[in-house]
Every structure is written in C-alpha cells, then in structure tokens.
Design a protein around this motif. Structure first.
Motif, PDB file in Angstrom:
ATOM      1  N   LEU A   1      37.221  43.811  35.425  1.00  8.66           N
ATOM      2  CA  LEU A   1      35.921  43.234  35.751  1.00  8.66           C
ATOM      3  C   LEU A   1      35.576  42.072  34.825  1.00  8.66           C
ATOM      4  CD1 LEU A   1      33.893  46.492  36.467  1.00  8.66           C
ATOM      5  CD2 LEU A   1      34.548  44.741  38.125  1.00  8.66           C
ATOM      6  N   ARG A   2      35.880  42.215  33.545  1.00  5.14           N
ATOM      7  CA  ARG A   2      35.596  41.120  32.612  1.00  5.14           C
ATOM      8  C   ARG A   2      36.485  39.914  32.892  1.00  5.14           C
ATOM      9  NH1 ARG A   2      35.286  45.308  28.792  1.00  5.14           N
ATOM     10  NH2 ARG A   2      37.353  44.764  27.956  1.00  5.14           N
ATOM     11  N   ALA A   3      37.745  40.199  33.229  1.00  5.95           N
ATOM     12  CA  ALA A   3      38.651  39.091  33.534  1.00  5.95           C
ATOM     13  C   ALA A   3      38.198  38.337  34.776  1.00  5.95           C
ATOM     14  CB  ALA A   3      40.079  39.619  33.728  1.00  5.95           C
ATOM     15  N   GLY A   4      37.563  39.048  35.701  1.00  8.06           N
ATOM     16  CA  GLY A   4      37.087  38.411  36.916  1.00  8.06           C
ATOM     17  C   GLY A   4      36.000  37.392  36.685  1.00  8.06           C
ATOM     18  N   LEU A   5      35.404  37.365  35.485  1.00  9.54           N
ATOM     19  CA  LEU A   5      34.365  36.388  35.158  1.00  9.54           C
ATOM     20  C   LEU A   5      34.954  35.060  34.670  1.00  9.54           C
ATOM     21  CD1 LEU A   5      31.888  38.741  33.248  1.00  9.54           C
ATOM     22  CD2 LEU A   5      31.770  38.007  35.624  1.00  9.54           C
TER      23      LEU A   5
ATOM     24  N   TRP B   1      40.420  34.255  39.594  1.00 16.54           N
ATOM     25  CA  TRP B   1      40.536  35.600  39.020  1.00 16.54           C
ATOM     26  C   TRP B   1      39.462  36.533  39.574  1.00 16.54           C
ATOM     27  CZ3 TRP B   1      42.252  35.770  33.205  1.00 16.54           C
ATOM     28  CH2 TRP B   1      43.478  35.097  33.077  1.00 16.54           C
ATOM     29  N   GLN B   2      38.291  35.968  39.857  1.00 23.25           N
ATOM     30  CA  GLN B   2      37.255  36.818  40.433  1.00 23.25           C
ATOM     31  C   GLN B   2      37.679  37.323  41.807  1.00 23.25           C
ATOM     32  OE1 GLN B   2      33.448  35.011  41.275  1.00 23.25           O
ATOM     33  NE2 GLN B   2      32.407  36.977  41.244  1.00 23.25           N
ATOM     34  N   ALA B   3      38.286  36.432  42.608  1.00 21.29           N
ATOM     35  CA  ALA B   3      38.748  36.848  43.934  1.00 21.29           C
ATOM     36  C   ALA B   3      39.823  37.925  43.825  1.00 21.29           C
ATOM     37  CB  ALA B   3      39.276  35.641  44.702  1.00 21.29           C
ATOM     38  N   VAL B   4      40.757  37.743  42.890  1.00 22.94           N
ATOM     39  CA  VAL B   4      41.819  38.741  42.721  1.00 22.94           C
ATOM     40  C   VAL B   4      41.233  40.048  42.183  1.00 22.94           C
ATOM     41  CG1 VAL B   4      43.970  39.291  41.514  1.00 22.94           C
ATOM     42  CG2 VAL B   4      43.571  36.972  42.380  1.00 22.94           C
ATOM     43  N   SER B   5      40.219  39.971  41.318  1.00 19.07           N
ATOM     44  CA  SER B   5      39.637  41.180  40.721  1.00 19.07           C
ATOM     45  C   SER B   5      38.898  42.039  41.745  1.00 19.07           C
ATOM     46  CB  SER B   5      38.672  40.804  39.591  1.00 19.07           C
ATOM     47  OG  SER B   5      37.475  40.222  40.109  1.00 19.07           O
ATOM     48  N   ARG B   6      38.648  41.506  42.934  1.00 15.71           N
ATOM     49  CA  ARG B   6      38.014  42.303  43.984  1.00 15.71           C
ATOM     50  C   ARG B   6      39.004  42.705  45.079  1.00 15.71           C
ATOM     51  NH1 ARG B   6      32.355  41.798  43.603  1.00 15.71           N
ATOM     52  NH2 ARG B   6      32.300  43.372  45.251  1.00 15.71           N
TER      53      ARG B   6
ATOM     54  N   SER C   1      47.623  26.704  37.716  1.00 18.25           N
ATOM     55  CA  SER C   1      47.134  28.082  37.654  1.00 18.25           C
ATOM     56  C   SER C   1      48.245  29.051  38.038  1.00 18.25           C
ATOM     57  CB  SER C   1      45.954  28.253  38.613  1.00 18.25           C
ATOM     58  OG  SER C   1      46.349  27.981  39.941  1.00 18.25           O
ATOM     59  N   LEU C   2      48.090  30.289  37.572  1.00 18.77           N
ATOM     60  CA  LEU C   2      49.050  31.337  37.908  1.00 18.77           C
ATOM     61  C   LEU C   2      48.917  31.704  39.378  1.00 18.77           C
ATOM     62  CD1 LEU C   2      48.574  33.733  34.846  1.00 18.77           C
ATOM     63  CD2 LEU C   2      50.462  32.142  35.238  1.00 18.77           C
ATOM     64  N   PRO C   3      50.027  32.024  40.019  1.00 20.66           N
ATOM     65  CA  PRO C   3      49.910  32.478  41.412  1.00 20.66           C
ATOM     66  C   PRO C   3      49.134  33.793  41.497  1.00 20.66           C
ATOM     67  CG  PRO C   3      52.209  32.565  40.648  1.00 20.66           C
ATOM     68  CD  PRO C   3      51.410  31.982  39.544  1.00 20.66           C
ATOM     69  N   ASP C   4      48.441  33.987  42.635  1.00 19.57           N
ATOM     70  CA  ASP C   4      47.628  35.196  42.819  1.00 19.57           C
ATOM     71  C   ASP C   4      48.456  36.464  42.642  1.00 19.57           C
ATOM     72  OD1 ASP C   4      45.526  33.584  43.295  1.00 19.57           O
ATOM     73  OD2 ASP C   4      45.332  34.035  45.445  1.00 19.57           O
ATOM     74  N   SER C   5      49.700  36.446  43.129  1.00 22.79           N
ATOM     75  CA  SER C   5      50.533  37.654  43.042  1.00 22.79           C
ATOM     76  C   SER C   5      50.801  38.043  41.597  1.00 22.79           C
ATOM     77  CB  SER C   5      51.854  37.421  43.777  1.00 22.79           C
ATOM     78  OG  SER C   5      52.564  36.311  43.223  1.00 22.79           O
ATOM     79  N   LEU C   6      50.977  37.039  40.712  1.00 21.83           N
ATOM     80  CA  LEU C   6      51.216  37.336  39.301  1.00 21.83           C
ATOM     81  C   LEU C   6      49.942  37.843  38.624  1.00 21.83           C
ATOM     82  CD1 LEU C   6      53.113  37.370  36.906  1.00 21.83           C
ATOM     83  CD2 LEU C   6      52.618  34.935  36.521  1.00 21.83           C
ATOM     84  N   VAL C   7      48.788  37.236  38.958  1.00 25.46           N
ATOM     85  CA  VAL C   7      47.510  37.700  38.399  1.00 25.46           C
ATOM     86  C   VAL C   7      47.254  39.148  38.835  1.00 25.46           C
ATOM     87  CG1 VAL C   7      45.018  37.335  38.383  1.00 25.46           C
ATOM     88  CG2 VAL C   7      46.568  35.368  38.358  1.00 25.46           C
ATOM     89  N   LEU C   8      47.541  39.442  40.093  1.00 29.41           N
ATOM     90  CA  LEU C   8      47.355  40.807  40.589  1.00 29.41           C
ATOM     91  C   LEU C   8      48.258  41.773  39.846  1.00 29.41           C
ATOM     92  CD1 LEU C   8      46.138  42.806  42.631  1.00 29.41           C
ATOM     93  CD2 LEU C   8      47.961  42.187  44.214  1.00 29.41           C
ATOM     94  N   GLU C   9      49.503  41.392  39.600  1.00 27.80           N
ATOM     95  CA  GLU C   9      50.428  42.271  38.886  1.00 27.80           C
ATOM     96  C   GLU C   9      49.920  42.545  37.471  1.00 27.80           C
ATOM     97  OE1 GLU C   9      53.547  44.770  38.421  1.00 27.80           O
ATOM     98  OE2 GLU C   9      52.987  43.711  40.265  1.00 27.80           O
ATOM     99  N   ILE C  10      49.361  41.539  36.823  1.00 27.49           N
ATOM    100  CA  ILE C  10      48.790  41.720  35.478  1.00 27.49           C
ATOM    101  C   ILE C  10      47.586  42.664  35.542  1.00 27.49           C
ATOM    102  CG2 ILE C  10      47.627  40.550  33.572  1.00 27.49           C
ATOM    103  CD1 ILE C  10      49.350  38.069  34.246  1.00 27.49           C
ATOM    104  N   PHE C  11      46.709  42.430  36.514  1.00 20.48           N
ATOM    105  CA  PHE C  11      45.500  43.255  36.636  1.00 20.48           C
ATOM    106  C   PHE C  11      45.836  44.727  36.888  1.00 20.48           C
ATOM    107  CE2 PHE C  11      42.195  39.797  37.971  1.00 20.48           C
ATOM    108  CZ  PHE C  11      42.359  39.217  36.728  1.00 20.48           C
ATOM    109  N   LEU C  12      46.949  44.972  37.569  1.00 19.56           N
ATOM    110  CA  LEU C  12      47.332  46.359  37.865  1.00 19.56           C
ATOM    111  C   LEU C  12      47.649  47.153  36.605  1.00 19.56           C
ATOM    112  CD1 LEU C  12      49.575  45.865  41.030  1.00 19.56           C
ATOM    113  CD2 LEU C  12      47.441  47.171  40.908  1.00 19.56           C
ATOM    114  N   HIS C  13      47.906  46.452  35.502  1.00 26.07           N
ATOM    115  CA  HIS C  13      48.221  47.122  34.239  1.00 26.07           C
ATOM    116  C   HIS C  13      47.023  47.172  33.301  1.00 26.07           C
ATOM    117  CE1 HIS C  13      52.232  46.104  35.791  1.00 26.07           C
ATOM    118  NE2 HIS C  13      52.674  47.101  35.044  1.00 26.07           N
TER     119      HIS C  13
END
Length: 626
Positions: free
Chosen positions: A25-29, A34-39, A6-18
């Motif tokens: 919200l949809r990605a968090g499903l 991803w749900q944890a990072v989406s919150r 899996s992708l590291p949380d920091s990279l998922v967060l960087e993607i979500f910021l864009h």
C-alpha cells in the motif's frame, strides 16, 4: 525531471508479491504505475490467502466484489477494539442478549439481577436504564434472558432455590414498557433455560422421575401474561412429553423458524454457493443490463460497507474454574446419585432395558413428513424446537429436533394432550444428531438456517458402560455447524477456544452468530471471533477471567459485547467504527481512499496484532484489549 525508463508492470507485480500488504500500500503511493499495480486483483488474491492462511480450495465470499476489499473487510471491520467496560454488576456476568432492533440489551449475573442497557446514546456510550433484583422471589441467580419478537417483553430465566435446597429453575416475564413483573413460571431443570415461541407465548420445562435412571421431560407452552378475559382461556398447554433414559434430560430449548431456509444470508456449502452464483448470473444476464465498476474513488463509508475482523489465537494455563461459585447439581441429578446408593448396577441396567422396551411400545410414532428436507418453496412455515438431550449418559451429547405444528402455537385447544390415545404416553423425537461430546453451548444464525454447537469431544472410539461415568472430555472446544435444512452437520467445525472444568462441573458457554461472524466465550479468559465463510479465527477478546457469553448487535455486527466472571461487560467495536467516531465530517470524505487508509494510524492511540503478527505502520490495527 527525467527518471529514466520505468520497470515493466510484470516485474513490479513480482516484487509486490514478496512484500507484506502494508508495504504494498505504501509503495502504491509512489507513482501512478505502482498505484495501479498495487490494486491488481491477482496480487490481492495472493496476499489474502497467504496472510489469512486460508486453503486455496476455499472460494472468495459470495458477496465480495474484489480481493482488495475482502482483505480489508477481514482486517478493518471486526469488533476487536475495546471501547467501554461496564462494571455495574457485582458478581459473575453469565449471559447477554440483544433486542431484535439492537437498541437495548439485557445482562444476567450471579448477583441475582437482570439489567437493561441502552445502546443508542448520542455520544456512542452504553448506559444502564434499569435493574431488577430477583432475590425477593428466592432466586439464587439469573442465568439467561431473551427479548420476545417485538421487543415488548423480556424472558428472564434463573435458578430458584426452593424448599429442601432443591435446585429447579423459574422463568419471569417482565414488561419493557414499565418494567413490571407479569408472570412467573416454574422451569425444571433450571438449564432448560426457556425461550419464546412467538410474541405472547413461551416454552418452559418440567421433569418427572419415573425410575432410578429413567425420567420424563414435559415441555409446556405458556401464555406470557393473563388477560382479563383469560379466566375462560387456557394459559398453559402441554407441547411434548418425552422419555429420558440413562439419567439424561432435555436441556437448552430454542426455537428455529424456517421461513428463510431457501434464502439464507450465507450458504456454507461451497458447491451450493457456486450454483447460486451461476443461477444469479443467468438471471442477471436475462433481466438486467451489464454494470461496470470504473474504479472511481468514493467516500470512506461507501468503500467500507462490507463486514468484519482479524486477529490471532493463544492459550493459557489451567486454574480458574475453581473460582466460580458452585452451581446446583447438574439438572437435578441428586435423585440419581441418591438412588445409586441403594440400587445395584445390575438393577439399574435392567431398568434401562425395561424403559427402552416401554418407550418403543408407548411412544407416539414420528411423522416423517414433518422433518423431511423440503423442496425449494415448500415448508416455509416450519418451526423446529431444538434442545440438547442424550441416550448414553447424563452428559448432553445429542441435539434433539421436534417440529411444532401450527395448531400447537397457541394455548387454546386440549390442555394436557387429550388428543393422544391412552396407549401413547410419550412423544418421539423427529430427528436426533449425535455430537459425540459434552455440549456446552448452542446458537442460531440470524436466518435460522444453521445451528452452531459448542462441545468438548469424547475420546475417539470410547465406550460408555456406566451412564453416571461419562468419558473424559477434551480441553479444546469444538464448534460444530448443523444445516437445519438438510439436517446434516457441515464438516466445518471451528476450534481455538478452550475449557478446563471436568464433566460433572461443566457449565454453559454462550455463543452468538451474526451475518458473517460467529463468536464464543471460553474458559481461557478470552472471547473468540471467527469468519463463518472462511472458517478462520479472526480475533481474541481479553478478559481477566472466564468469558461466559458474547452477543453481536443485530443492527450492526461491528458491535459486540462480552461478559465474564470478572464481573464486567466489555463493549467492542471495529477499527473502522472507532476511526469514524473519532473523525470530523471533513475527514469522512478524503480525496483518495488509499492515503486515508494508510495514514489512519496517525489518529489512532491503539496498537495491536493480526493473526498473531505485530502490525507495522501503514495499516495500523487498533488493540483487541489488554
């Protein structure tokens, strides 16, 4: 099945910021990670400031528990969905007023009726319960109404067309038990409107011209009804007698009670908010155990128990002020206009100078102790009379403040001010705030801490040489905010709404304030809603003509009314309340909040916009009206 590393949380967060918020919200499903990072709180803070375009120097609302919920509050809890249109009035609707309980509201109109409406029907719709026509009393139209503090009486203000086509006002008091007329009080000029001081006494005005450009405004305290034993008790008493110069008069009176100034619903000073939070944290650490939010998913009602709304802004072309029915000459200025035909400019200038000299010599000195900002815990019984006035021209451009002392709260005692010495003809104002523009509306916050003022600004640096020729006024309406504890203006004026009528045709546009929001009408065929803390415009409420008045329900700020020259009253509710009203009891408690929030558009028949942007699927925003 192995999906690989899996992708590291920091990279998922960087993607979500864009990504936009609905995509997050949809990605968090997708999965638990991803749900944890989406919150993530940092993520939602960034989304919040970028989406609502709020300066990062503005802190989060003091009562907010998370950036995620605060984003949702501004998105989901604003009364911007039109759910009902009331068409019982046959002419322009000028004013709306809720009862203090929120179970009734009244409406005034150019059709010369005052109507009472019920907001507590089982089906959620609003219905008409009573209508009274004032034409039998020779009124031109009804313009303002107000419930007394215990909701047993209704004050109705209107324009009374007396002999010789003179235009003064009158106030009627109606019993809400049996809808009988209890009393009528003359009110001059008509745009004093009148207001309640307490459950049984109301304030009215009178105007006496003592020169071509000089007048005297008298404010009266009136008992709302005459008891059987009142033959020996005063039913009226003079409160204040105030000198006016340069054709100005006192208008738009209202009463502010200062009982809650040290404990307001919302502090608008960010530094004061921080200090209050620190003090509260110290108290909590001393007296309460620490509580932790473990992130358990609750019901939709619990998750959405916060505040209001979100939308965009717009403008429109000129041209509908001419459709309004002509109103009487502003505040009886026919006297001044007639005088100017027979008196030269030099004589009028000398009159003003003499009036100012007499005013200084024969005005009762102000008591500074009555108006000085009090220390915490002091002055809880202070009551202020607020009104518009002026000193340079007839256009109302100043807020006058006068304290009402406890012994003035009743009509008992001296009737005509016998307590004054014969040398003191006039009462002085305790405090004056200059707005530098034409004031066209005022409204108090529910805790009476802040006064919101609609005005149309004068050009910067303008000089007024003729009181009857005020400066041109801006089309933009500025909403000023005055702290009634410090008696200073907050540097937080709001803007989005517009008006187009010239100075001499300017009319009142009523505004209203709830715990978290402020709303106003406008001449651009829209009502507007702002967030009081963030100072941003959240929603535009469409009508077919000028919007004259708006009113929040004091029982639920997710219910708003708007009244217009199109003869309608529109009822607006928040997307959250619309969704809850359409859902079955089973749908009210979803297993997971996030999917229900994302998928709510499937049950919605509306479409709309937020901050001027189209709303994509996933977080669908109901429409703000056609």
């Amino acid at each position: 099945m192995d999906w690989g590393p899996s992708l590291p949380d920091s990279l998922v967060l960087e993607i979500f910021l864009h990504l936009p918020h609905d995509a997050v919200l949809r990605a968090g499903l997708t999965c638990r990670q991803w749900q944890a990072v989406s919150r993530d709180e940092f993520l939602w803070r960034e989304l919040f400031y970028s989406y609502y375009r709020i300066p990062r120097s503005v802190p989060r609302h003091p009562s907010a528990v998370s950036w995620y919920r605060e984003f949702k509050r501004l998105y989901d809890c604003i009364p911007c969905v039109e759910v009902q249109t009331l068409r019982e009035h046959s002419d322009q609707v000028l004013h709306l007023a809720f009862s203090h309980r929120g179970h009734r509201f009244s409406s005034c109109s150019k059709d010369c009726t005052v109507k009472l409406w019920d907001t507590e029907r089982q089906d959620g719709n609003i219905s008409l319960v009573h209508s009274s026509s004032m034409r039998q009393f020779n009124w031109g139209y009804t313009q303002f109404s107000q419930f007394n503090p215990d909701d047993t009486l209704l004050l109705v203000s209107g324009v009374y067309l007396g002999p010789h086509h003179s235009s003064s006002g009158e106030i009627a008091v109606i019993s809400l038990e049996n809808y009988t007329l209890l009393s009528r009080v003359r009110n001059k000029p008509y745009d004093v409107f009148g207001c309640w001081l307490n459950e049984t006494h109301l304030i009215s005005g009178n105007l006496h011209w003592i020169g071509n450009m000089t007048s005297c405004s008298v404010l009266w305290l009136n008992k709302a009804f005459q008891d059987i034993e009142s033959e020996n008790v005063n039913v009226v008493k003079r409160l204040f007698k105030i000198q006016n110069i340069n054709a100005s008069t006192i208008r738009t009176v209202m009463v502010a009670h200062c009982r809650r100034h040290d404990n307001p619903d919302l502090l608008l000073d960010y530094e004061a908010q921080s200090q209050a939070r620190r003090q509260k944290a110290e108290q909590d650490n001393q007296h309460h155990p620490l509580l932790f939010d473990l992130g358990a998913s609750g019901s939709e009602e619990e998750e959405e128990a916060e505040s209001e709304e979100q939308c965009g802004t717009d403008g429109r072309s000129h041209g509908f002020s001419s459709a309004r029915i002509p109103q009487p000459t502003i505040s009886g200025l026919d006297h001044v206009i007639h005088s100017r035909k027979h008196v030269g400019a030099r004589e009028l200038q000398i009159e003003t100078q003499v009036a100012q000299m007499m005013g200084r010599a024969y005005t009762k000195a102000p008591d500074s102790n009555l108006i000085d900002p009090s220390e915490p815990g002091e002055g809880e019984d202070k009551t202020y009379l607020l009104f518009t006035t002026g000193s340079l021209t007839y256009s109302p451009h100043q807020i006058g403040i006068k304290r009402i002392k406890p012994d003035q709260m009743t009509t008992s005692g001296p009737v005509l001010g016998e307590e004054r010495s014969s040398e003191e003809f006039f009462d002085s104002l305790d405090h004056v705030i200059d707005i530098h523009g034409h004031i066209i509306g005022m409204g108090l916050s529910p805790d009476h801490r802040y006064l919101y003022v609609n005005s149309r600004a004068w050009p910067k640096g303008c000089v007024i040489s003729d009181p009857m020729s005020p400066p041109p006024i801006a089309e933009e309406i500025d909403m000023h905010v005055i702290d009634l504890k410090s008696l200073r203006e907050e540097r937080r004026s709001l803007r989005a709404h517009r008006a187009f009528t010239p100075n001499d045709e300017c009319f009142f546009i009523f505004l209203d304030v709830s715990r978290d929001f402020v709303a106003s009408g406008a001449e651009d065929k829209h009502g507007y809603i702002w967030d009081r803390h963030y100072n941003i415009c959240l929603a535009r409420l469409a009508h077919d003509d000028v919007v004259n008045s708006v009113a929040f329900s004091p029982a639920d700020q997710e219910l708003l009314l708007s009244a217009s020259d199109d003869s309608t009253i529109k009822v607006w509710r928040s997307p959250r309340m619309v969704r809850l009203s359409q859902a079955s009891p089973r749908q009210l408690r979803p297993r997971s909040l996030l999917p229900s929030w994302l998928l709510r558009h499937k049950n919605s028949t509306f479409s709309g916009s937020v901050n001027g942007k189209a709303v994509s699927e996933g977080w669908k925003k109901p429409s703000e009206g056609k």
